[in-house]
Design an enzyme around this catalytic site. Structure first.
Site, short mmCIF file in Angstrom:
data_model
loop_
_atom_site.label_atom_id
_atom_site.label_comp_id
_atom_site.label_asym_id
_atom_site.label_seq_id
_atom_site.Cartn_x
_atom_site.Cartn_y
_atom_site.Cartn_z
N HIS A 7 0.83 -1.20 0.00
CA HIS A 7 0.00 0.00 0.00
C HIS A 7 0.87 1.25 0.00
CE1 HIS A 7 0.38 1.24 4.31
NE2 HIS A 7 0.54 -0.04 4.53
N ASP B 99 6.27 1.68 6.67
CA ASP B 99 4.87 1.29 6.48
C ASP B 99 4.20 2.30 5.55
OD1 ASP B 99 2.41 0.08 6.75
OD2 ASP B 99 2.03 0.87 8.75
N GLU C 150 -5.25 1.46 2.64
CA GLU C 150 -4.98 0.40 3.61
C GLU C 150 -5.07 0.91 5.04
OE1 GLU C 150 -2.79 -2.26 6.31
OE2 GLU C 150 -2.35 -0.16 5.86
N GLU C 151 -4.54 2.10 5.29
CA GLU C 151 -4.54 2.62 6.65
C GLU C 151 -5.95 2.98 7.13
OE1 GLU C 151 -2.16 2.18 8.42
OE2 GLU C 151 -0.29 2.30 7.31
#
Length: 468
Positions: A160, A189, A223-224
């Protein structure tokens, strides 16, 4: 499940339900291990892992045959370019609600994949109308690339490009290299995951390798947020590809892959009271903030450590005028569990809790939204994890296999819901600082081994060498 003592009549019932479920996830993992490795001549005692265990296998020997391979040597040549890619990705801020930044980054990723010979589509996404926080909202796009080969198996690589950080924070965490670490906003991330995929596709092209039926890449931009827009497509692609490798999932400070991640839910409490003058007639009001605070404090002991079941209130709003008793207040909680089913325990506890009010004449509304499923491995997923471990051993490095979730979620869980084959999780660089105000970084010495691992996984799975 432990409940707050404040007038919770159903406490024995909930505790009975919590005790009665047992270590279901560990049983599923153990069964998958036994099935997978029984067919490969490995005993069930060797294959099954105890609850919460990691499996690193025998200690790496001096055998480093893999380091003499063309794959390793080509990966070594890519390290400088890889750092350059990381710099480019980190410098484009791409918070989950920064649509402009996400579109810019999607264009960059799409251009890179096209240059590597992939057919690429950029796909818009939106949240479903029933989402409690993002009702029908436009979300970051997905970039989907495909390349046909001559082999027998289809392999999908996912990561992502969105981060948790608002625009402007990039200036506080710019890309930089210091010693053995590369720093930058969102680098662990999941900008490093995106970079790994780009360079894996590049390395395969440099090696002239096309012994796969199809190589796919999906990079999403929500995604988050729980992947409310991209989740359905991830599930659909999981049912079409023989293997899905996820380049996200908490790299940590040791090399590992995962066989478990948590399920995630969102709870929202809305309290309606009655406004009144805070000085002249406070008794005439019904303070929504007081009631909300009472409800939140009752949940501070909710959860079950053994089940990984936890609740944390992370967003709160109330009032708006200093001298008015607030008529409205709301809060949002993040809820995690090792299994999808155990979220039912938390929802029931919350619904029972709000029956007990501090202030009469207030109304309380609870919304409980199951955001992301847990990743539960099948036998093919176990085979993928063990093959990754053997490849790392072949270059003289240890690789743990984690079979208990640590609280994080992953898009791989969507792909695993109707998986055609195996799903591999956490094919990422070692790193630290995700979702925090610390300086987020990845370890530079993990670039070459992880690039080697990803490339070999595609080669071995795509050619049919890895079987389940």
């Amino acid at each position: 499940m432990t409940l707050a003592p404040a007038r919770m009549a159903d406490q024995p019932l909930l505790q009975k339900r919590a005790r009665g479920r047992g270590p279901l996830r560990s049983a599923v993992v153990a069964a998958a291990l036994c099935w997978a490795f029984g067919s490969l001549g490995v005993s069930s005692a060797q294959a099954a892992l105890p609850v919460g265990a990691t499996a690193s296998g025998p200690a790496p020997t001096a055998t480093t045959e893999g380091r003499q391979s063309a794959v390793w040597r080509t990966a070594e040549q890519q390290q400088a370019a890889f750092l350059g890619t990381l710099k480019s990705l980190v410098e484009i801020e791409s918070g989950s609600r920064d649509l402009e930044g996400l579109r810019t980054l999607a264009e960059e990723v799409a251009a890179r994949l096209k240059a590597l010979g992939m057919d690429v589509n950029t796909i818009p996404t939106k949240a479903p109308d029933f989402h409690p926080m993002l009702t029908g909202a436009e979300l970051g796009p997905m970039v989907y690339g495909r390349k046909l080969g001559k082999g027998s198996k289809k392999v999908l690589l996912i990561a992502h490009m969105d981060t948790v950080y608002p625009r402007g924070m990039g200036a506080k965490q710019p890309f930089r290299v210091e010693g053995d670490k590369a720093y930058g906003l969102g680098i662990a991330d999941d900008k490093a995951g995106v970079a790994l995929i780009l360079h894996t596709v590049d390395l395969l092209a440099r090696l002239g390798h096309d012994d796969f039926a199809e190589l796919g890449v999906l990079i999403n931009g929500d995604e988050e947020l729980g992947s409310p827009g991209s989740g359905p497509m991830l599930t659909e692609l999981g049912s079409q590809y023989d293997a899905v490798l996820s380049f996200e999932g908490g790299g940590g400070r040791t090399d590992m892959v995962r066989l478990a991640t948590s399920s995630i839910a969102i709870a929202e409490l809305k309290v309606t009271g009655r406004a009144s003058h805070a000085g002249g007639n406070p008794e005439g009001g019904r303070n929504a903030i007081y009631e909300l605070a009472y409800q939140i404090m009752k949940t501070r002991h909710f959860g079950d450590k053994e089940k990984g079941l936890k609740i944390n209130w992370t967003v709160i709003e109330g009032g708006g005028v200093r001298n008015v008793i607030p008529a409205h207040a709301s809060a949002i909680a993040d809820i995690r569990s090792l299994t999808n089913a155990d979220l039912d325990i938390m929802e029931q506890a919350l619904r029972e809790a709000i029956k007990d009010k501090l202030i009469p004449d207030t109304q309380i509304e609870l919304t409980f939204f199951r955001s992301r499923p847990a990743f539960v491995p099948n036998a093919a997923s176990v085979v993928l994890a063990r093959h990754a471990q053997s490849l790392f051993r072949g270059v003289g490095l240890p690789l743990d296999i984690r079979d208990r979730a640590s609280g994080g979620g992953t898009d791989a869980a969507y792909a695993a819901l109707r998986a055609k084959g195996g799903v591999g999780v956490s094919f990422v660089l070692r790193g630290f600082g995700a979702h925090s105000n610390d300086n987020e970084y990845v370890m530079i010495d993990s670039i070459i081994p992880r690039l080697y691992l990803a490339t070999r996984m595609v080669m071995d799975v795509g050619s049919g060498k890895v079987r389940w």
